[in-house]
Design a protein around this motif. Structure first.
Motif, PDB file in Angstrom:
ATOM      1  N   TRP A   1      13.219   3.667   5.407  1.00 37.29           N
ATOM      2  CA  TRP A   1      12.992   3.397   6.830  1.00 37.29           C
ATOM      3  C   TRP A   1      14.349   3.043   7.422  1.00 37.29           C
ATOM      4  CZ3 TRP A   1      14.212  -1.423   8.934  1.00 37.29           C
ATOM      5  CH2 TRP A   1      13.832  -1.622  10.256  1.00 37.29           C
TER       6      TRP A   1
ATOM      7  N   ALA B   1       3.826   7.528   2.159  1.00 35.83           N
ATOM      8  CA  ALA B   1       4.139   6.435   3.081  1.00 35.83           C
ATOM      9  C   ALA B   1       3.955   5.131   2.318  1.00 35.83           C
ATOM     10  CB  ALA B   1       3.232   6.474   4.298  1.00 35.83           C
TER      11      ALA B   1
ATOM     12  N   THR C   1       8.911   6.206   4.521  1.00 35.19           N
ATOM     13  CA  THR C   1       8.401   7.528   4.173  1.00 35.19           C
ATOM     14  C   THR C   1       9.371   8.223   3.223  1.00 35.19           C
ATOM     15  OG1 THR C   1       9.446   8.488   6.140  1.00 35.19           O
ATOM     16  CG2 THR C   1       7.127   7.851   6.326  1.00 35.19           C
TER      17      THR C   1
ATOM     18  N   GLU D   1       7.910  -2.721   6.831  1.00 37.38           N
ATOM     19  CA  GLU D   1       7.978  -1.519   7.657  1.00 37.38           C
ATOM     20  C   GLU D   1       7.283  -0.382   6.897  1.00 37.38           C
ATOM     21  OE1 GLU D   1       9.098  -1.829  10.569  1.00 37.38           O
ATOM     22  OE2 GLU D   1      10.210  -3.714  10.410  1.00 37.38           O
ATOM     23  N   VAL D   2       7.062   0.734   7.583  1.00 40.12           N
ATOM     24  CA  VAL D   2       6.464   1.897   6.924  1.00 40.12           C
ATOM     25  C   VAL D   2       7.585   2.841   6.486  1.00 40.12           C
ATOM     26  CG1 VAL D   2       4.902   3.852   7.143  1.00 40.12           C
ATOM     27  CG2 VAL D   2       4.370   1.696   8.305  1.00 40.12           C
TER      28      VAL D   2
ATOM     29  N   TYR E   1       0.471   5.393   0.389  1.00 44.95           N
ATOM     30  CA  TYR E   1      -0.436   6.468   0.771  1.00 44.95           C
ATOM     31  C   TYR E   1       0.212   7.818   0.477  1.00 44.95           C
ATOM     32  CZ  TYR E   1      -2.582   2.737   3.569  1.00 44.95           C
ATOM     33  OH  TYR E   1      -3.170   1.575   3.983  1.00 44.95           O
TER      34      TYR E   1
ATOM     35  N   VAL F   1       3.912   1.056   2.705  1.00 42.22           N
ATOM     36  CA  VAL F   1       3.818  -0.029   3.688  1.00 42.22           C
ATOM     37  C   VAL F   1       4.423  -1.283   3.079  1.00 42.22           C
ATOM     38  CG1 VAL F   1       2.313  -1.354   5.202  1.00 42.22           C
ATOM     39  CG2 VAL F   1       1.733   1.009   4.624  1.00 42.22           C
TER      40      VAL F   1
ATOM     41  N   ASP G   1       0.841  -1.196   0.000  1.00 44.09           N
ATOM     42  CA  ASP G   1       0.000   0.000   0.000  1.00 44.09           C
ATOM     43  C   ASP G   1       0.874   1.243   0.000  1.00 44.09           C
ATOM     44  OD1 ASP G   1      -2.507  -1.167  -0.012  1.00 44.09           O
ATOM     45  OD2 ASP G   1      -2.545  -1.411   2.153  1.00 44.09           O
TER      46      ASP G   1
END
Lengths: 147, 170
Positions: free
Chosen positions: A79, A59, A67, A64-65, A51, A61, A49
């Protein structure tokens, strides 16, 4: 540019199926650890995903997330974690670089770790996986009846 | 009319979340009847492929004329001395839809392994029935248990060969 306009301001946003190259490019101290004659291949996919953030960034996914942001058509997100025990610092990172091409996403994911002691770096290991990704276009309006 | 247009435009008449019941088929010397119920999500991608998310295991293929066929294939080869070990695992879900709210078919797991001159094959399977849920499939994204595929064999069984297992290593 036209494609970005048609897709809106956040062309990377959405749910994607990632297909990673089976064999990563490995460098650092671990490069020879898996030096055998094995080969592996698969069509295994992974849902990811992405975002759009209010700040204009993204972001991602991916376990880990991550950015980051898109600049000149290239999305870079990362990350990083670090922890120190005594005089030793260990770090792990995950980074994604991607571009859009004819509706698909292409790029690579890098993962790695390193360890530093008083004498400097004493262990590094980096792996890079190329990938292609196919955007999920399903949406609730396309299948829920009676709405 | 809007719904019909969206179905045609997106090609996703079967997209969504499905409650699927899998019943293990009998095999020689083994039992049968074990039942697993799973929520399976079906998506359409921009390239027109169908993706089924089976408890975190993604299978790719197509839906044509009301029939689904999606699969996940993994192959592995390992050379040691004069011997080569090769294996392929193939998980395939097939089914026929009844309208857009019910489906029935099979889930089959095939394994072929070749170790030097010995070949081993195994096929196991489940019958499957499914009903569509009125739920948003996005809620299931991220469950990467890989329940169906990763519990199977080969790395564990074949990863620890000694040289002598492969005969003359030269």
């Amino acid at each position: 540019m036209l494609l970005a306009f048609l897709l809106g301001c956040s062309p990377f946003e959405g749910t994607w199926v990632f297909y990673f190259d089976a064999e990563p490019a490995v460098s650092g101290d671990c490069a020879d650890e898996d030096d055998d004659d094995s080969t592996y291949d698969t069509n295994r996919g992974m849902l990811v995903d992405i975002y759009a953030l209010g700040s204009g960034g993204y972001a991602v996914v991916l376990e880990e997330v991550l950015t980051g942001e898109a600049r000149f058509g290239v999305l870079h997100a990362e990350w990083l974690e670090e922890y120190t025990e005594g005089t030793t610092t260990r770090s792990n990172y995950l980074a994604l670089d991607a571009t859009l091409e004819a509706g698909a996403m292409l790029g690579e994911v890098s993962t790695g770790s390193w360890r530093e002691s008083e004498g400097g770096s004493d262990y590094t290991c980096d792996s890079t996986y190329g990938f292609t990704a196919d955007r999920i276009t399903s949406n609730r309006d396309s299948y829920v009846e009676g709405e | 009319m809007t719904a019909l247009w969206l179905l045609a435009a997106c090609g996703g008449g079967y997209d969504g979340s499905w409650l699927m019941s899998f019943i293990y088929k009998a095999e020689e010397g083994g039992g049968s009847g074990q039942r697993d119920d799973l929520i399976v999500d079906i998506y359409t991608t921009a390239s027109g492929q169908t993706v089924a998310n089976l408890a975190g295991t993604l299978m790719t293929g197509a839906i044509e004329a009301g029939a689904i066929e999606v699969s996940l294939v993994e192959s592995y080869a390992y050379k040691r001395g004069n011997c080569t070990y090769e294996s392929e695992q193939r998980l395939t879900l097939t089914g026929e839809f009844s309208g857009t709210a019910a489906v029935a078919g099979d889930l089959q797991l095939e394994y072929t392994g070749r170790d030097c001159d010995e070949t081993e094959t195994d096929v196991s399977g489940y019958s499957m029935t499914g009903l569509r849920l009125d739920a948003d499939p996005a809620r299931h994204v991220g469950s990467f248990s890989n329940y169906w595929f990763d519990d199977y064999y080969y790395y564990e069984d074949y990863g620890d060969y000694d040289d002598e297992d492969f005969g003359d290593t030269g």
